[in-house]
Design an enzyme around this catalytic site. Structure first.
Site, PDB file in Angstrom:
ATOM      1  N   ASP A  26     -90.665  53.606 -66.768  1.00  0.00           N
ATOM      2  CA  ASP A  26     -89.277  52.908 -67.357  1.00  0.00           C
ATOM      3  C   ASP A  26     -89.349  53.401 -68.737  1.00  0.00           C
ATOM      4  OD1 ASP A  26     -88.818  51.614 -64.938  1.00  0.00           O
ATOM      5  OD2 ASP A  26     -89.907  49.884 -65.566  1.00  0.00           O
ATOM      6  N   TYR A  43    -103.216  52.548 -64.391  1.00  0.00           N
ATOM      7  CA  TYR A  43    -102.515  52.237 -65.688  1.00  0.00           C
ATOM      8  C   TYR A  43    -103.269  51.500 -66.455  1.00  0.00           C
ATOM      9  CZ  TYR A  43     -98.022  53.177 -63.600  1.00  0.00           C
ATOM     10  OH  TYR A  43     -96.933  54.014 -62.975  1.00  0.00           O
TER      11      TYR A  43
END
Length: 335
Positions: A52, A110
């Site tokens: 994003d 992540y």
């Protein structure tokens, strides 16, 4: 025709995410233009995932095909000369033509980074402007033990609907992604219109704001419920309105979920078979609620079982999130 796999790192601050968008700077669009400048060919590199706006990558993977013959070392060097300093290519290697950066991925890792700024005895800790684009400077009192306790509950295979972005336009978005994929497959070397590929120049003075992106699309903002809590989360997030479960398979397997502290930074590391839109940021926002004693760490199983986004906590800011690693071959997977 040569098929290439590249690993790249980027600062997500000046980009509107990975995926190409009309008239907006994106990582995918910038990479595509660099390839075109080098080879004269128009390709759309396929990433392992669509990060994003404001999200960073330490090792994003992308694949693309070229008809021009060029040694890997030359392509590697040329890409780094053509790309802006905010994107660096770490490696370039030829792969079989059926290898796909996203479809062949087995696991992804992540990290999310928080700088605790709360202080009981003095003024809040100041977050350096040099660090601010890469951490969540959180002004809530956080207990590491409670973060750990909450994070442990998501290990294993679960339905993560409660931690997926509420997206009433999911069907439209999915169809758009499918159309993009089809276009990529059929027009790899066709000219690219000016409203698809971003410009060669990426401004370096664009920064993300302190406002957290919500899980709601623009068409559904009227259904959101603004948090009434006092403190940082009230300043930075919107609580999602109650919604029906997202009509997709939201089951994922989490292999690693843990917090640790490195100097002043709290770091959350998670490895999974895959991740839903905003999933990691929604998990972090919920874990922070638990660490701030607003939620019991042992409430996580109940939140998972609810399969409702409104049952979980708010979405953490994008700037603290990093794509760390993507694994493909069985040999790369540690059990």
């Amino acid at each position: 025709m040569a098929h290439w796999k590249i690993t790249l790192t980027y600062d997500g601050t000046p980009y509107n995410g990975w995926q190409i968008q009309p008239a907006l700077p994106t990582v995918q669009g910038t990479l595509a233009q660099a390839i075109r400048r080098i080879t004269g060919e128009t390709v759309l590199p396929q990433g392992s995932g669509r990060t994003d706006t404001g999200v960073h990558a330490l090792a994003q993977v992308a694949t693309f095909s070229l008809t021009v013959s060029i040694p890997a070392a030359n392509l590697h060097r040329a890409l780094n000369r053509a790309l802006p300093p905010s994107i660096r290519v770490l490696s370039v290697e030829p792969v079989p033509e059926d290898f796909h950066a996203r479809h062949n991925a087995r696991r992804k890792t992540y990290e999310y980074r928080i700088l605790p700024c709360y202080s009981e005895d003095s003024e809040d800790r100041i977050c350096s402007p040099m660090l601010a684009p890469y951490v969540w400077a959180c002004r809530l009192p956080l207990e590491l033990a409670r973060l750990q306790q909450a994070a442990a509950h998501i290990l294993g295979t679960h339905d993560f609907t409660s931690f997926a972005a509420v997206d009433p336009d999911l069907t439209t978005r999915t169809r758009s992604q499918q159309e993009t994929t089809q276009a990529e497959a059929t027009s790899t070397h066709a000219p690219v219109s000016q409203d698809i590929v971003t410009t060669d120049i990426v401004t370096t003075d664009i920064v993300t704001t302190d406002i957290v992106t919500t899980d709601l699309s623009a068409s559904s903002i009227k259904n959101s419920v603004i948090s009434t809590e006092v403190g940082e989360l009230a300043d930075e997030v919107e609580k999602p309105a109650s919604s029906n479960p997202i009509p997709t398979d939201n089951t994922r397997t989490i292999f690693h979920s843990t917090w640790h502290q490195h100097e002043d930074i709290l770091i959350y590391r998670i490895t999974g078979s895959g991740f839903l839109h905003h999933m990691v940021r929604n998990l972090v926002g919920t874990f922070v609620e638990a660490a701030a004693n607003r939620l019991s760490p042992d409430a996580i199983p109940k939140i998972l079982a609810a399969r409702d986004r409104s049952a979980a906590g708010p979405t953490a800011p994008a700037r603290g999130l990093f794509l760390v690693e993507v694994l493909y071959a069985e040999a790369e997977v540690e059990y």
